[in-house]
Design a protein around this motif. Structure first.
Motif, PDB file in Angstrom:
ATOM      1  N   LEU A 213      -0.432 -29.309 -31.869  1.00 21.47           N
ATOM      2  CA  LEU A 213       0.537 -28.135 -31.999  1.00 21.47           C
ATOM      3  C   LEU A 213       0.815 -28.081 -33.655  1.00 21.47           C
ATOM      4  CD1 LEU A 213       2.580 -28.200 -29.018  1.00 21.47           C
ATOM      5  CD2 LEU A 213       0.890 -26.662 -29.827  1.00 21.47           C
ATOM      6  N   GLN A 214       0.952 -29.390 -34.351  1.00 21.20           N
ATOM      7  CA  GLN A 214       1.338 -29.273 -35.633  1.00 21.20           C
ATOM      8  C   GLN A 214       0.172 -28.736 -36.597  1.00 21.20           C
ATOM      9  OE1 GLN A 214       2.818 -33.363 -36.101  1.00 21.20           O
ATOM     10  NE2 GLN A 214       4.977 -32.639 -35.612  1.00 21.20           N
ATOM     11  N   MET A 215      -0.967 -28.730 -36.302  1.00 18.88           N
ATOM     12  CA  MET A 215      -2.175 -28.283 -37.146  1.00 18.88           C
ATOM     13  C   MET A 215      -1.781 -26.961 -37.335  1.00 18.88           C
ATOM     14  SD  MET A 215      -5.255 -30.698 -35.608  1.00 18.88           S
ATOM     15  CE  MET A 215      -6.598 -29.722 -36.250  1.00 18.88           C
ATOM     16  N   THR A 216      -2.216 -27.010 -38.604  1.00 18.88           N
ATOM     17  CA  THR A 216      -2.381 -25.401 -38.900  1.00 18.88           C
ATOM     18  C   THR A 216      -3.400 -24.349 -38.354  1.00 18.88           C
ATOM     19  OG1 THR A 216      -3.519 -25.881 -41.095  1.00 18.88           O
ATOM     20  CG2 THR A 216      -1.184 -25.803 -41.327  1.00 18.88           C
ATOM     21  N   GLU A 217      -2.980 -23.184 -38.187  1.00 24.52           N
ATOM     22  CA  GLU A 217      -4.041 -22.383 -37.974  1.00 24.52           C
ATOM     23  C   GLU A 217      -4.912 -21.595 -39.029  1.00 24.52           C
ATOM     24  OE1 GLU A 217      -5.208 -21.129 -34.888  1.00 24.52           O
ATOM     25  OE2 GLU A 217      -3.445 -21.898 -33.381  1.00 24.52           O
ATOM     26  N   PRO A 218      -6.152 -21.168 -38.773  1.00 26.90           N
ATOM     27  CA  PRO A 218      -6.984 -21.475 -37.627  1.00 26.90           C
ATOM     28  C   PRO A 218      -7.369 -22.951 -37.632  1.00 26.90           C
ATOM     29  CG  PRO A 218      -8.117 -20.686 -39.628  1.00 26.90           C
ATOM     30  CD  PRO A 218      -6.795 -20.532 -39.949  1.00 26.90           C
ATOM     31  N   LYS A 219      -7.682 -23.304 -36.348  1.00 25.57           N
ATOM     32  CA  LYS A 219      -7.940 -24.645 -36.133  1.00 25.57           C
ATOM     33  C   LYS A 219      -8.722 -24.729 -34.957  1.00 25.57           C
ATOM     34  CE  LYS A 219      -3.580 -25.281 -33.448  1.00 25.57           C
ATOM     35  NZ  LYS A 219      -2.451 -25.720 -33.479  1.00 25.57           N
ATOM     36  N   TRP A 220      -9.707 -25.803 -35.093  1.00 31.09           N
ATOM     37  CA  TRP A 220     -10.563 -26.118 -34.047  1.00 31.09           C
ATOM     38  C   TRP A 220     -10.755 -27.437 -33.551  1.00 31.09           C
ATOM     39  CZ3 TRP A 220     -11.141 -23.753 -38.589  1.00 31.09           C
ATOM     40  CH2 TRP A 220     -11.582 -22.151 -38.675  1.00 31.09           C
ATOM     41  N   VAL A 221     -11.131 -27.767 -32.289  1.00 29.09           N
ATOM     42  CA  VAL A 221     -11.065 -28.940 -31.732  1.00 29.09           C
ATOM     43  C   VAL A 221     -12.788 -29.507 -31.297  1.00 29.09           C
ATOM     44  CG1 VAL A 221     -10.274 -30.375 -29.773  1.00 29.09           C
ATOM     45  CG2 VAL A 221      -9.002 -28.543 -30.881  1.00 29.09           C
ATOM     46  N   ILE A 222     -12.820 -30.799 -31.586  1.00 34.13           N
ATOM     47  CA  ILE A 222     -14.221 -31.367 -31.196  1.00 34.13           C
ATOM     48  C   ILE A 222     -13.703 -32.452 -30.086  1.00 34.13           C
ATOM     49  CG2 ILE A 222     -16.219 -32.820 -31.694  1.00 34.13           C
ATOM     50  CD1 ILE A 222     -16.551 -31.097 -34.357  1.00 34.13           C
ATOM     51  N   SER A 223     -14.587 -32.397 -28.944  1.00 36.53           N
ATOM     52  CA  SER A 223     -14.208 -33.468 -28.032  1.00 36.53           C
ATOM     53  C   SER A 223     -15.493 -34.535 -28.146  1.00 36.53           C
ATOM     54  CB  SER A 223     -13.969 -33.089 -26.714  1.00 36.53           C
ATOM     55  OG  SER A 223     -14.073 -34.035 -25.804  1.00 36.53           O
ATOM     56  N   MET A 224     -15.116 -35.810 -28.887  1.00 37.93           N
ATOM     57  CA  MET A 224     -16.580 -36.655 -29.185  1.00 37.93           C
ATOM     58  C   MET A 224     -16.647 -37.766 -28.085  1.00 37.93           C
ATOM     59  SD  MET A 224     -17.098 -38.894 -32.561  1.00 37.93           S
ATOM     60  CE  MET A 224     -18.352 -40.010 -32.823  1.00 37.93           C
ATOM     61  N   GLY A 225     -17.630 -37.593 -27.463  1.00 37.11           N
ATOM     62  CA  GLY A 225     -17.985 -38.748 -26.512  1.00 37.11           C
ATOM     63  C   GLY A 225     -17.517 -38.463 -25.016  1.00 37.11           C
ATOM     64  N   ALA A 226     -18.275 -39.122 -24.167  1.00 38.08           N
ATOM     65  CA  ALA A 226     -17.986 -38.863 -22.813  1.00 38.08           C
ATOM     66  C   ALA A 226     -16.455 -39.085 -22.363  1.00 38.08           C
ATOM     67  CB  ALA A 226     -18.846 -40.075 -21.918  1.00 38.08           C
ATOM     68  N   CYS A 227     -15.800 -40.127 -23.015  1.00 40.41           N
ATOM     69  CA  CYS A 227     -14.461 -40.448 -22.758  1.00 40.41           C
ATOM     70  C   CYS A 227     -13.507 -39.316 -22.761  1.00 40.41           C
ATOM     71  CB  CYS A 227     -13.952 -41.771 -23.161  1.00 40.41           C
ATOM     72  SG  CYS A 227     -14.614 -43.170 -22.659  1.00 40.41           S
ATOM     73  N   ALA A 228     -13.400 -38.797 -24.062  1.00 43.11           N
ATOM     74  CA  ALA A 228     -12.643 -37.454 -24.597  1.00 43.11           C
ATOM     75  C   ALA A 228     -13.044 -36.424 -23.591  1.00 43.11           C
ATOM     76  CB  ALA A 228     -12.875 -37.057 -25.803  1.00 43.11           C
ATOM     77  N   SER A 229     -14.306 -36.239 -23.336  1.00 44.76           N
ATOM     78  CA  SER A 229     -14.701 -35.083 -22.571  1.00 44.76           C
ATOM     79  C   SER A 229     -14.353 -35.066 -21.067  1.00 44.76           C
ATOM     80  CB  SER A 229     -15.979 -34.609 -22.803  1.00 44.76           C
ATOM     81  OG  SER A 229     -16.458 -34.526 -24.075  1.00 44.76           O
ATOM     82  N   THR A 230     -14.539 -36.381 -20.458  1.00 41.99           N
ATOM     83  CA  THR A 230     -14.468 -36.503 -18.988  1.00 41.99           C
ATOM     84  C   THR A 230     -13.890 -37.579 -18.378  1.00 41.99           C
ATOM     85  OG1 THR A 230     -16.392 -37.678 -18.983  1.00 41.99           O
ATOM     86  CG2 THR A 230     -16.885 -35.434 -18.715  1.00 41.99           C
ATOM     87  N   GLY A 231     -13.435 -38.509 -19.390  1.00 42.85           N
ATOM     88  CA  GLY A 231     -12.787 -39.711 -18.868  1.00 42.85           C
ATOM     89  C   GLY A 231     -13.732 -40.836 -18.898  1.00 42.85           C
ATOM     90  N   GLY A 232     -15.012 -40.662 -18.784  1.00 37.68           N
ATOM     91  CA  GLY A 232     -16.066 -41.499 -18.976  1.00 37.68           C
ATOM     92  C   GLY A 232     -16.280 -42.349 -17.722  1.00 37.68           C
ATOM     93  N   VAL A 233     -16.353 -43.707 -17.883  1.00 37.40           N
ATOM     94  CA  VAL A 233     -16.330 -44.556 -16.733  1.00 37.40           C
ATOM     95  C   VAL A 233     -14.937 -44.919 -16.357  1.00 37.40           C
ATOM     96  CG1 VAL A 233     -18.472 -45.643 -17.565  1.00 37.40           C
ATOM     97  CG2 VAL A 233     -16.354 -46.592 -18.420  1.00 37.40           C
ATOM     98  N   PHE A 234     -13.833 -44.483 -17.096  1.00 35.31           N
ATOM     99  CA  PHE A 234     -12.598 -44.774 -16.661  1.00 35.31           C
ATOM    100  C   PHE A 234     -11.870 -43.885 -15.847  1.00 35.31           C
ATOM    101  CE2 PHE A 234     -13.879 -46.517 -20.837  1.00 35.31           C
ATOM    102  CZ  PHE A 234     -13.567 -47.759 -20.678  1.00 35.31           C
ATOM    103  N   ASP A 235     -12.515 -43.873 -14.473  1.00 40.66           N
ATOM    104  CA  ASP A 235     -12.004 -42.814 -13.725  1.00 40.66           C
ATOM    105  C   ASP A 235     -10.769 -43.483 -13.017  1.00 40.66           C
ATOM    106  OD1 ASP A 235     -11.917 -40.899 -11.807  1.00 40.66           O
ATOM    107  OD2 ASP A 235     -13.455 -41.314 -10.651  1.00 40.66           O
ATOM    108  N   THR A 236      -9.874 -43.658 -13.733  1.00 41.36           N
ATOM    109  CA  THR A 236      -8.195 -43.956 -13.074  1.00 41.36           C
ATOM    110  C   THR A 236      -7.187 -43.069 -13.391  1.00 41.36           C
ATOM    111  OG1 THR A 236      -7.555 -45.287 -15.073  1.00 41.36           O
ATOM    112  CG2 THR A 236      -9.332 -46.155 -14.171  1.00 41.36           C
ATOM    113  N   TYR A 237      -6.175 -43.188 -12.687  1.00 41.74           N
ATOM    114  CA  TYR A 237      -5.100 -42.314 -12.724  1.00 41.74           C
ATOM    115  C   TYR A 237      -4.308 -42.432 -14.250  1.00 41.74           C
ATOM    116  CZ  TYR A 237      -2.380 -46.649 -12.262  1.00 41.74           C
ATOM    117  OH  TYR A 237      -1.845 -47.902 -12.602  1.00 41.74           O
ATOM    118  N   ALA A 238      -4.737 -43.449 -14.862  1.00 45.14           N
ATOM    119  CA  ALA A 238      -4.032 -43.551 -16.369  1.00 45.14           C
ATOM    120  C   ALA A 238      -4.659 -42.960 -17.351  1.00 45.14           C
ATOM    121  CB  ALA A 238      -3.822 -45.194 -16.447  1.00 45.14           C
ATOM    122  N   VAL A 239      -5.720 -42.631 -17.076  1.00 47.38           N
ATOM    123  CA  VAL A 239      -6.852 -42.080 -18.110  1.00 47.38           C
ATOM    124  C   VAL A 239      -7.159 -40.506 -18.123  1.00 47.38           C
ATOM    125  CG1 VAL A 239      -9.128 -42.209 -19.253  1.00 47.38           C
ATOM    126  CG2 VAL A 239      -7.849 -44.138 -18.886  1.00 47.38           C
TER     127      VAL A 239
END
Ligand code: SF4
Length: 182
Positions: free
Chosen positions: A90-116
């Motif tokens: 939210l603090q980043m200036t517009e216009p802004k873009w986001v890259i989700s890098m890797g399985a964990c950021a995009s899906t949680g990866g192998v960390f299929d837990t309530y904490a992730v």
């Protein structure tokens, strides 16, 4: 008649000015790294001389969200960490873009837990998903170049205009030497 003749020149100038603005914007993306785990090392490698992100004008990593326009989330995000990530976005200036890098950021990866968090796109717009565990620097560079191509084509639009992020998925890079058994 004089006004009609002037209009094409005006629109020509506007088009050319927009092209210059888009070119300067896409050639000077300033990333904000949010690296929490192993993917962070590949992110760091991308900025080194071997991969040389500076060739694409995106090597000026900023650790202040107000000076950055490209958030790269690399690694798993815990539920506890999520408010921090959201505040940075939210603090980043517009216009802004986001890259989700890797399985964990995009899906949680192998960390299929309530904490992730099982995918950051549940909580913020994601423009490009870079697949892999971890993705290679070439794949991340392709993700950054995808954003640059869109800025070239569509110009600079605020997140509110772009909706929920572009949701592009980059193809994983192939290591030819390994694939060919060399
Ligand atoms: S995707 Fe793989 S390399 Fe990246 S943070 Fe998760 S476990 Fe680590």
């Amino acid at each position: 008649m004089g006004l009609e003749a002037a209009l094409p020149v005006d629109s020509f100038l506007t088009t050319q000015i927009n092209k210059v603005i888009n070119w300067s914007r896409r050639s000077a993306l300033w990333p904000m790294p949010f690296a929490t785990a192993c993917c962070g090392f590949e992110l760091m490698a991308t900025a080194t001389s071997r991969y040389d992100l500076a060739r694409f004008g995106a090597e000026v990593f900023r650790f202040s969200p107000r000076q950055a326009d490209l958030l790269i989330v690399a690694g798993r995000i815990s539920i506890k960490m999520l408010p921090v990530l959201q505040r940075i976005y939210l603090q980043m200036t517009e216009p802004k873009w986001v890259i989700s890098m890797g399985a964990c950021a995009s899906t949680g990866g192998v960390f299929d837990t309530y904490a992730v968090v099982q995918g950051i796109d549940q909580f913020m717009p994601v423009d490009v998903y870079v697949p892999g565990c971890p993705p290679r620097p070439e794949t991340l560079i392709e993700g950054i170049m995808s954003i640059q191509r869109i800025i070239d084509r569509e110009g600079i639009k605020d997140t509110s205009e772009r909706g929920k992020g572009m949701g592009l998925v980059v193809q994983p890079t192939v290591q030819l030497g390994i694939a060919n058994g060399e």
